[in-house]
Design an enzyme around this catalytic site. Structure first.
Site, mmCIF file in Angstrom:
data_model
loop_
_atom_site.group_PDB
_atom_site.id
_atom_site.type_symbol
_atom_site.label_atom_id
_atom_site.label_comp_id
_atom_site.label_asym_id
_atom_site.label_seq_id
_atom_site.Cartn_x
_atom_site.Cartn_y
_atom_site.Cartn_z
ATOM 1 N N ASP A 158 0.871 -1.158 0.000
ATOM 2 C CA ASP A 158 0.000 0.000 0.000
ATOM 3 C C ASP A 158 0.920 1.223 0.000
ATOM 4 O O ASP A 158 2.138 1.093 0.148
ATOM 5 C CB ASP A 158 -0.889 -0.041 1.248
ATOM 6 C CG ASP A 158 -1.728 1.202 1.412
ATOM 7 O OD1 ASP A 158 -2.362 1.635 0.431
ATOM 8 O OD2 ASP A 158 -1.735 1.768 2.523
ATOM 9 N N ASP A 206 -0.176 5.105 1.218
ATOM 10 C CA ASP A 206 -0.444 5.953 2.384
ATOM 11 C C ASP A 206 -0.314 5.175 3.682
ATOM 12 O O ASP A 206 -0.986 4.160 3.877
ATOM 13 C CB ASP A 206 -1.875 6.517 2.310
ATOM 14 C CG ASP A 206 -1.963 7.813 1.519
ATOM 15 O OD1 ASP A 206 -1.261 8.766 1.888
ATOM 16 O OD2 ASP A 206 -2.737 7.855 0.554
ATOM 17 N N ASP A 246 -1.534 -0.834 6.110
ATOM 18 C CA ASP A 246 -1.638 -0.166 7.413
ATOM 19 C C ASP A 246 -3.068 0.115 7.840
ATOM 20 O O ASP A 246 -3.283 0.634 8.939
ATOM 21 C CB ASP A 246 -0.886 1.170 7.373
ATOM 22 C CG ASP A 246 -1.675 2.246 6.644
ATOM 23 O OD1 ASP A 246 -1.966 3.294 7.244
ATOM 24 O OD2 ASP A 246 -2.017 2.020 5.466
#
Length: 245
Positions: free
Chosen positions: A28, A30, A189
């Site tokens: 991922d 961000d 996250d």
């Protein structure tokens, strides 16, 4: 695959052995490559307060984590402006412009990122970035981190029929890389992202950059780490390396 909390080192290591030989790693963007959530939170908080959202009371970080972090802008627009979704879309576009301005000045990598980058390169693994971020954001973050030449593919949720938490973006990345889900590892996250990875049938490691451990565990990651410097991650990769050999 065994699911373990941030403290179960032995189970964490054992859970990755079956991935050998490892073919690919998907990231991922961000909160996974860079600690960008504080910038997103600041932009949302300031702009929502400016237009009188929530009676002019600033949104809390808890509200941001529970309702916004990791989600696609279309879903955020519907949540924040259920009675005027076109306005919500325009708001999100303006917010992203503010984020890009902040990110160009303040973006920092997640601790240990470049150590893992070297490990991935040294082992000749395929790699892709898979994100719900708009393309201008994704390109800015990847470029600012010096990773433009590192990734062999960048998959955007907005360019798939379904964004995360649907597995489609990760399945598309696997297809582009010609990688097997049984021999691929994902780093995420957010709850939304972990759900997408798990639904794609790929071992998914959660990073507690900003989101609370108990929230991430609900999405059933393989295990959690605090950063790419986490000794638990390197112990697991070492065992995986030996298994591969």
């Amino acid at each position: 695959m065994t699911v373990s909390s941030a403290g179960d080192s032995s189970e964490s290591i054992a859970s990755l052995v079956g991935l050998a030989p490892l073919e690919a790693i998907l990231f991922d963007v961000d909160g996974t490559l860079c600690d960008s959530d504080p910038l997103h939170y600041y932009a949302f908080r300031e702009m929502l307060q400016e237009i009188g959202f929530n009676g002019g009371v600033p949104i809390t970080e808890d509200f941001f984590v529970e309702n916004i972090a990791g989600k696609h802008n279309e879903d955020i627009a519907e949540l924040l402006f259920p009675d005027d979704i076109p306005r919500g879309r325009k708001f999100c576009e303006d917010k992203e412009a503010m984020f890009r301005k902040l990110a160009s000045e303040q973006l920092t990598p997640v601790s240990g990122l470049y150590k893992l980058k070297k490990w991935v390169e040294d082992h000749g693994l395929k790699r892709a970035a898979v994100t719900n971020a708009p393309r201008p954001n994704a390109e800015l973050m990847i470029s600012s981190l010096g990773l433009s030449d590192f990734f062999q593919a960048v998959v955007l949720g907005s360019e798939c029929e379904h964004a995360k938490p649907h597995p489609e973006p990760y399945l598309k990345a696997l297809d582009l890389l010609k990688a097997s889900k049984e021999h691929t590892l994902i780093f995420e996250d957010s709850v939304s992202g972990i759900k997408a990875g798990v639904a794609a049938g790929v071992a998914t490691i959660g990073i507690t950059t900003r989101n609370p451990e108990h929230q991430l565990m609900v999405a059933k990651p393989t295990f959690l780490i605090k950063s790419y410097d986490d000794p638990k991650l390197w112990a697991a990769l070492e065992v995986l390396e030996k298994k591969d050999a």
